[in-house]
Design a protein around this motif. Sequence first.
Motif, PDB file in Angstrom:
ATOM      1  N   HIS A  43      16.533  26.186 -89.650  1.00  0.00           N
ATOM      2  CA  HIS A  43      16.862  27.552 -90.073  1.00  0.00           C
ATOM      3  C   HIS A  43      16.908  28.542 -88.918  1.00  0.00           C
ATOM      4  O   HIS A  43      17.540  29.593 -89.035  1.00  0.00           O
ATOM      5  CB  HIS A  43      15.854  28.037 -91.123  1.00  0.00           C
ATOM      6  CG  HIS A  43      14.528  28.422 -90.543  1.00  0.00           C
ATOM      7  ND1 HIS A  43      13.551  27.491 -90.280  1.00  0.00           N
ATOM      8  CD2 HIS A  43      14.032  29.619 -90.155  1.00  0.00           C
ATOM      9  CE1 HIS A  43      12.505  28.111 -89.761  1.00  0.00           C
ATOM     10  NE2 HIS A  43      12.759  29.387 -89.673  1.00  0.00           N
ATOM     11  N   ASP A  47      21.770  29.344 -91.356  1.00  0.00           N
ATOM     12  CA  ASP A  47      21.340  29.477 -92.749  1.00  0.00           C
ATOM     13  C   ASP A  47      21.847  28.247 -93.502  1.00  0.00           C
ATOM     14  O   ASP A  47      23.027  28.162 -93.876  1.00  0.00           O
ATOM     15  CB  ASP A  47      21.910  30.753 -93.371  1.00  0.00           C
ATOM     16  CG  ASP A  47      21.072  31.977 -93.087  1.00  0.00           C
ATOM     17  OD1 ASP A  47      20.060  31.854 -92.380  1.00  0.00           O
ATOM     18  OD2 ASP A  47      21.437  33.065 -93.566  1.00  0.00           O
ATOM     19  N   HIS A 137      23.020  34.628 -97.622  1.00  0.00           N
ATOM     20  CA  HIS A 137      22.109  34.036 -96.644  1.00  0.00           C
ATOM     21  C   HIS A 137      21.248  32.987 -97.340  1.00  0.00           C
ATOM     22  O   HIS A 137      21.244  32.885 -98.567  1.00  0.00           O
ATOM     23  CB  HIS A 137      21.193  35.106 -96.033  1.00  0.00           C
ATOM     24  CG  HIS A 137      21.894  36.073 -95.138  1.00  0.00           C
ATOM     25  ND1 HIS A 137      21.973  35.895 -93.779  1.00  0.00           N
ATOM     26  CD2 HIS A 137      22.554  37.230 -95.406  1.00  0.00           C
ATOM     27  CE1 HIS A 137      22.647  36.904 -93.243  1.00  0.00           C
ATOM     28  NE2 HIS A 137      23.012  37.726 -94.219  1.00  0.00           N
ATOM     29  N   GLU A 209      19.934  36.008-101.054  1.00  0.00           N
ATOM     30  CA  GLU A 209      19.239  35.008-100.245  1.00  0.00           C
ATOM     31  C   GLU A 209      18.883  33.831-101.162  1.00  0.00           C
ATOM     32  O   GLU A 209      18.249  34.039-102.197  1.00  0.00           O
ATOM     33  CB  GLU A 209      17.952  35.594 -99.656  1.00  0.00           C
ATOM     34  CG  GLU A 209      18.151  36.695 -98.650  1.00  0.00           C
ATOM     35  CD  GLU A 209      18.134  36.189 -97.215  1.00  0.00           C
ATOM     36  OE1 GLU A 209      17.800  34.992 -97.015  1.00  0.00           O
ATOM     37  OE2 GLU A 209      18.445  36.982 -96.326  1.00  0.00           O
ATOM     38  N   GLN A 212      16.654  27.599 -98.999  1.00  0.00           N
ATOM     39  CA  GLN A 212      17.517  26.601 -98.397  1.00  0.00           C
ATOM     40  C   GLN A 212      17.334  25.201 -98.959  1.00  0.00           C
ATOM     41  O   GLN A 212      18.296  24.417 -99.005  1.00  0.00           O
ATOM     42  CB  GLN A 212      17.318  26.576 -96.879  1.00  0.00           C
ATOM     43  CG  GLN A 212      15.955  26.070 -96.444  1.00  0.00           C
ATOM     44  CD  GLN A 212      15.759  26.132 -94.943  1.00  0.00           C
ATOM     45  OE1 GLN A 212      16.283  27.022 -94.267  1.00  0.00           O
ATOM     46  NE2 GLN A 212      15.007  25.205 -94.399  1.00  0.00           N
TER      47      GLN A 212
END
Length: 241
Positions: A43, A47, A137, A209, A212
């Motif tokens: 990261h 992203d 993101h 956001e 991830q």
Amino acid sequence: MSEAWIDIPGNPASRLLLIGDHASNRVPADIDLGIDPALLNEHVAIDIGVDPLGRALCAALDCPGILGGVSRLVTDLNREEDKPGLVPIASDGHAVPGNALDHAGREARIARFWRPYHARVAELIASGLPAMLISLHSFTPKLATSDEPRPWSIGILYNEDDRAARIAIPLLEAAGVATGDNQPYSGKVLNATMNLHGEGSGIPYLGIEVRQDLIGDEAGVARWAGILAPVIRATADALIG
């Protein structure tokens, strides 16, 4: 086409524009960051999941997009031009010795990547007149320099303009999504691209956001595109009709 950005085609009539500042981990061959290459898959450099998710959302919403073309370790496109972190000398505990540049070197990096990228975003806004921006993101479940876990699946970030956020957050919560309201960090602190192109132009924006680990593979990208696209569309419809 430019090394500073990637254009995703779409229909300007959607009145939406998706922007992914940190979608790439590319380091041009003539730049040596002095880091372990393995970091480029973490990261601190990219992203994770934003490139495929951004493309999937553009397809689902039939809207154009622009993705950053270089790693955030080369030039962080989501920083103000005069901020030191724009060419980071360290990130989440990792030193980036190749970025210890003199003034001329820093200026060359900014002129090569940051200015063309933001000029392209401004050009797309001026030519397509989008009525809402989507800032995409992803965030890590836990920073290496912190023991504090981040429990949210999605964060909605904003600075002064929270028009889209106030619509999207309840929609996400109603869909059962653990949603951070200006978490995992505040858009009042880190919101450079949307401050410049959204708030600076008076255009509402939805700063999204995504954790991830939820979009690290094809199945995760498809699932979250399916969740987010209707929320984005409903938010835009409520704002712009």
